[in-house]
Design an enzyme around this catalytic site. Structure first.
Site, mmCIF file in Angstrom:
data_model
loop_
_atom_site.group_PDB
_atom_site.id
_atom_site.type_symbol
_atom_site.label_atom_id
_atom_site.label_comp_id
_atom_site.label_asym_id
_atom_site.label_seq_id
_atom_site.Cartn_x
_atom_site.Cartn_y
_atom_site.Cartn_z
ATOM 1 N N HIS A 158 2.709 18.617 12.417
ATOM 2 C CA HIS A 158 2.622 18.008 11.097
ATOM 3 C C HIS A 158 3.892 18.325 10.300
ATOM 4 O O HIS A 158 4.653 19.243 10.644
ATOM 5 C CB HIS A 158 1.390 18.523 10.341
ATOM 6 C CG HIS A 158 0.098 18.220 11.016
ATOM 7 N ND1 HIS A 158 -0.400 16.937 11.139
ATOM 8 C CD2 HIS A 158 -0.811 19.031 11.635
ATOM 9 C CE1 HIS A 158 -1.559 16.967 11.785
ATOM 10 N NE2 HIS A 158 -1.831 18.230 12.099
ATOM 11 N N ASP A 161 6.462 14.719 3.587
ATOM 12 C CA ASP A 161 7.489 13.933 2.916
ATOM 13 C C ASP A 161 7.070 13.793 1.466
ATOM 14 O O ASP A 161 6.069 13.148 1.156
ATOM 15 C CB ASP A 161 7.606 12.562 3.605
ATOM 16 C CG ASP A 161 8.397 11.535 2.810
ATOM 17 O OD1 ASP A 161 8.972 11.882 1.761
ATOM 18 O OD2 ASP A 161 8.421 10.358 3.230
ATOM 19 N N HIS A 163 7.741 12.155 -1.954
ATOM 20 C CA HIS A 163 8.467 11.056 -2.589
ATOM 21 C C HIS A 163 9.167 11.502 -3.866
ATOM 22 O O HIS A 163 10.090 10.830 -4.333
ATOM 23 C CB HIS A 163 7.517 9.903 -2.899
ATOM 24 C CG HIS A 163 7.077 9.136 -1.692
ATOM 25 N ND1 HIS A 163 6.493 7.883 -1.775
ATOM 26 C CD2 HIS A 163 7.125 9.437 -0.362
ATOM 27 C CE1 HIS A 163 6.212 7.449 -0.550
ATOM 28 N NE2 HIS A 163 6.566 8.382 0.317
ATOM 29 N N HIS A 198 3.127 12.653 1.878
ATOM 30 C CA HIS A 198 2.357 12.341 3.082
ATOM 31 C C HIS A 198 3.025 12.937 4.310
ATOM 32 O O HIS A 198 4.191 13.356 4.273
ATOM 33 C CB HIS A 198 2.203 10.820 3.254
ATOM 34 C CG HIS A 198 3.497 10.076 3.423
ATOM 35 N ND1 HIS A 198 4.101 9.894 4.652
ATOM 36 C CD2 HIS A 198 4.296 9.452 2.514
ATOM 37 C CE1 HIS A 198 5.216 9.202 4.494
ATOM 38 N NE2 HIS A 198 5.360 8.923 3.203
ATOM 39 N N CYS A 199 2.288 12.972 5.392
ATOM 40 C CA CYS A 199 2.805 13.443 6.667
ATOM 41 C C CYS A 199 3.594 12.307 7.318
ATOM 42 O O CYS A 199 3.216 11.142 7.225
ATOM 43 C CB CYS A 199 1.668 13.888 7.576
ATOM 44 S SG CYS A 199 2.210 14.789 9.059
ATOM 45 N N HIS A 209 -0.981 9.333 10.995
ATOM 46 C CA HIS A 209 -1.334 10.488 10.168
ATOM 47 C C HIS A 209 -1.746 10.056 8.767
ATOM 48 O O HIS A 209 -2.722 10.574 8.212
ATOM 49 C CB HIS A 209 -0.161 11.466 10.113
ATOM 50 C CG HIS A 209 -0.019 12.304 11.335
ATOM 51 N ND1 HIS A 209 0.021 13.692 11.304
ATOM 52 C CD2 HIS A 209 0.093 11.965 12.642
ATOM 53 C CE1 HIS A 209 0.157 14.157 12.545
ATOM 54 N NE2 HIS A 209 0.203 13.120 13.364
ATOM 55 N N MET A 214 -3.780 12.020 5.651
ATOM 56 C CA MET A 214 -2.798 13.071 5.383
ATOM 57 C C MET A 214 -1.812 12.624 4.312
ATOM 58 O O MET A 214 -0.651 12.317 4.579
ATOM 59 C CB MET A 214 -2.076 13.461 6.675
ATOM 60 C CG MET A 214 -1.633 14.911 6.657
ATOM 61 S SD MET A 214 -1.303 15.522 8.316
ATOM 62 C CE MET A 214 -1.197 17.279 7.941
ATOM 63 N N HIS A 319 -9.392 -0.509 -11.752
ATOM 64 C CA HIS A 319 -9.955 -1.033 -12.998
ATOM 65 C C HIS A 319 -11.123 -0.137 -13.399
ATOM 66 O O HIS A 319 -11.952 0.243 -12.566
ATOM 67 C CB HIS A 319 -10.443 -2.472 -12.802
ATOM 68 C CG HIS A 319 -11.201 -3.021 -13.967
ATOM 69 N ND1 HIS A 319 -10.591 -3.410 -15.133
ATOM 70 C CD2 HIS A 319 -12.531 -3.252 -14.150
ATOM 71 C CE1 HIS A 319 -11.500 -3.861 -15.986
ATOM 72 N NE2 HIS A 319 -12.689 -3.774 -15.417
ATOM 73 N N GLU A 342 -5.973 -3.750 -18.701
ATOM 74 C CA GLU A 342 -7.318 -3.917 -18.128
ATOM 75 C C GLU A 342 -7.375 -3.468 -16.668
ATOM 76 O O GLU A 342 -8.321 -2.817 -16.231
ATOM 77 C CB GLU A 342 -7.774 -5.370 -18.240
ATOM 78 C CG GLU A 342 -6.844 -6.370 -17.566
ATOM 79 C CD GLU A 342 -7.347 -7.799 -17.658
ATOM 80 O OE1 GLU A 342 -8.568 -8.003 -17.564
ATOM 81 O OE2 GLU A 342 -6.510 -8.696 -17.830
ATOM 82 N N THR A 343 -6.366 -3.843 -15.891
ATOM 83 C CA THR A 343 -6.283 -3.467 -14.476
ATOM 84 C C THR A 343 -4.831 -3.127 -14.190
ATOM 85 O O THR A 343 -3.943 -3.893 -14.541
ATOM 86 C CB THR A 343 -6.732 -4.631 -13.572
ATOM 87 O OG1 THR A 343 -8.102 -4.959 -13.864
ATOM 88 C CG2 THR A 343 -6.618 -4.267 -12.106
ATOM 89 N N HIS A 369 -10.080 -3.384 -7.961
ATOM 90 C CA HIS A 369 -10.549 -4.697 -8.381
ATOM 91 C C HIS A 369 -10.249 -5.796 -7.371
ATOM 92 O O HIS A 369 -10.302 -6.984 -7.700
ATOM 93 C CB HIS A 369 -10.028 -5.068 -9.767
ATOM 94 C CG HIS A 369 -11.022 -5.881 -10.554
ATOM 95 N ND1 HIS A 369 -11.258 -7.220 -10.301
ATOM 96 C CD2 HIS A 369 -11.862 -5.541 -11.565
ATOM 97 C CE1 HIS A 369 -12.181 -7.669 -11.129
ATOM 98 N NE2 HIS A 369 -12.571 -6.669 -11.913
#
Length: 405
Positions: A158, A161, A163, A198-199, A209, A214, A319, A342-343, A369
């Site tokens: 494993h 990363d 971001h 994430h992996c 993964h 993950m 939403h 709203e969304t 939604h």
């Protein structure tokens, strides 16, 4: 409700986990040794190229002649990570100078029930045993120092990363850990906002993964806290941390979900299911119903909640039924927040923050939604809000009754 089948991580066999079809870097235990051996590359060129990319990223940093980081002026603090949907203790406005935030995560592989009604289950690949992985919170200018540990009885390699970080494929090139190994990565939080982690071992193992759970989120707060468009401070009372997970669970010819003895046994079947790009489940926090019923989140009228929504793989559109996003940051906290939304939109591979102050009591459904995914695939959470009803905002003037024709 999320159910852990083997909470003690019962030892699994040390056979060839992926039956010879693993790209370079996947690992299995050999004999009684605590270290893993590297597998041969997959024959597919794309996987081999991706594996080489991650190795090259790590080698570049390892061979660097750069000076050691200047850590003068930093204070070390330990952040105790907690399981979703909750957030670790933190300051909304930073006090003092920049900090080195020390955290520890274990890359735990565990069997989890995804849907109790159908018996669907997955060998989840996790950070600290949860889907999503725990929320990490720091401030702009802080350092995050992660100790990443891969338990000796894991079946796979494993890494991670971030971001939010800069360089070496988000740290993915510097954190490859085999069963029984640990690595320490330190990175500086230079950009405020919410970010996915994430992996990413390389090649087909990256989506494998991620689609097995993950992934998680980091929130990098501005040092002076969140603000509206006019620069006024915005405070929240609680955080609701939601990870939306798309699963691609293999099924047999009758449509029943397959079961597997150990993590990784489903590799070939999962790749076939993933290639359809059609998830069998799209759930919040790991399982159907993980945030509904007795697991619903509870708030009070007047409380302001910061909803952090992470989706590491697919676009989604959260939403809050009966509420709104008073302030929404779909990208950076340095950008002016959207208001009265709203969304809101979460790009695949992103995390988003939305703030709302509850004005009415009752049960609120927080949904993707794409209502097909919400109602049929599981992407629904419930917020139960206590308080006094306000008829000025809504009133049932006439209850349902028969009418004459």
């Amino acid at each position: 409700m999320t159910k852990f089948i083997n909470p003690g991580l019962a030892k699994t066999s040390r056979r060839n986990v992926l039956r010879g079809s693993v790209l370079a870097g996947a690992a299995a235990m050999t004999g009684s040794a605590a270290l893993a051996t590297r597998r041969a590359p997959m024959p597919k060129a794309a996987d081999a190229a991706s594996a080489r990319l991650y190795k090259a990223a790590g080698a570049t940093a390892a061979d660097s002649t750069a000076k050691p980081a200047d850590l003068s002026g930093y204070t070390r603090v330990k952040q105790e990570l907690v399981a979703p949907p909750f957030a670790p203790e933190h300051e909304q406005v930073a006090t003092g100078g920049p900090k080195i935030i020390e955290i520890t995560m274990d890359t735990t592989e565990r069997l989890m029930v995804v849907d109790e009604d159908t018996g669907a289950e997955v060998w989840a690949l996790t950070y600290n045993g949860s889907v999503p992985g725990p929320l990490i919170i720091c401030h702009e200018g802080d350092m995050v120092e992660l100790t990443l540990r891969n338990p000796a009885d894991s079946m796979m390699e494993h890494n991670i990363d971030f971001h939010a970080s800069t360089g070496a494929l988000g740290g993915g090139g510097l954190t490859h850990v085999y069963p029984g190994e640990e690595a320490v990565l330190r990175w500086k939080a230079t950009k405020p906002g919410c970010f996915t982690y994430h992996c990413a071992p390389g090649g087909a193992m990256i989506p494998y993964h991620v689609a097995h759970g993950m992934n998680g989120a980091v929130m990098v707060l501005p040092r002076d806290g969140l603000k509206d468009a006019q620069g006024n401070p915005l405070k929240y009372d609680k955080i609701a941390y939601i990870g939306e997970q798309d699963y691609y669970l293999p099924q047999d010819e009758t449509g029943a979900f397959k079961t597997y003895e150990s993590a990784g046994d489903d590799y070939a079947d999962s790749l076939d299911a993933m290639r359809t790009l059609t998830p069998t489940h799209s759930v919040f926090n790991g399982a159907v119903g993980a945030l509904t019923g007795e697991n619903a989140l509870r708030f009070n009228v007047g409380e302001t909640v910061l909803m952090i929504h992470n989706q590491a793989n697919r676009d989604t559109r959260p939403h809050l039924i009966g509420g709104h996003g008073n302030f929404v940051w779909e990208t950076s906290f340095t950008d002016t927040p959207q208001t009265g939304v709203e969304t809101w939109f979460v790009r695949g591979g992103c995390a988003v923050a939305a703030m709302y102050t509850f004005e009415q009591p009752g049960v609120y459904a927080y949904v993707n939604h794409n209502l097909i995914e919400a109602a049929l695939l599981g992407a629904t959470a419930h917020f139960i809000v206590d308080g006094e009803w306000n008829n000025d905002l809504m009133e049932q003037v006439v209850a349902p009754r028969p009418f004459a024709t």
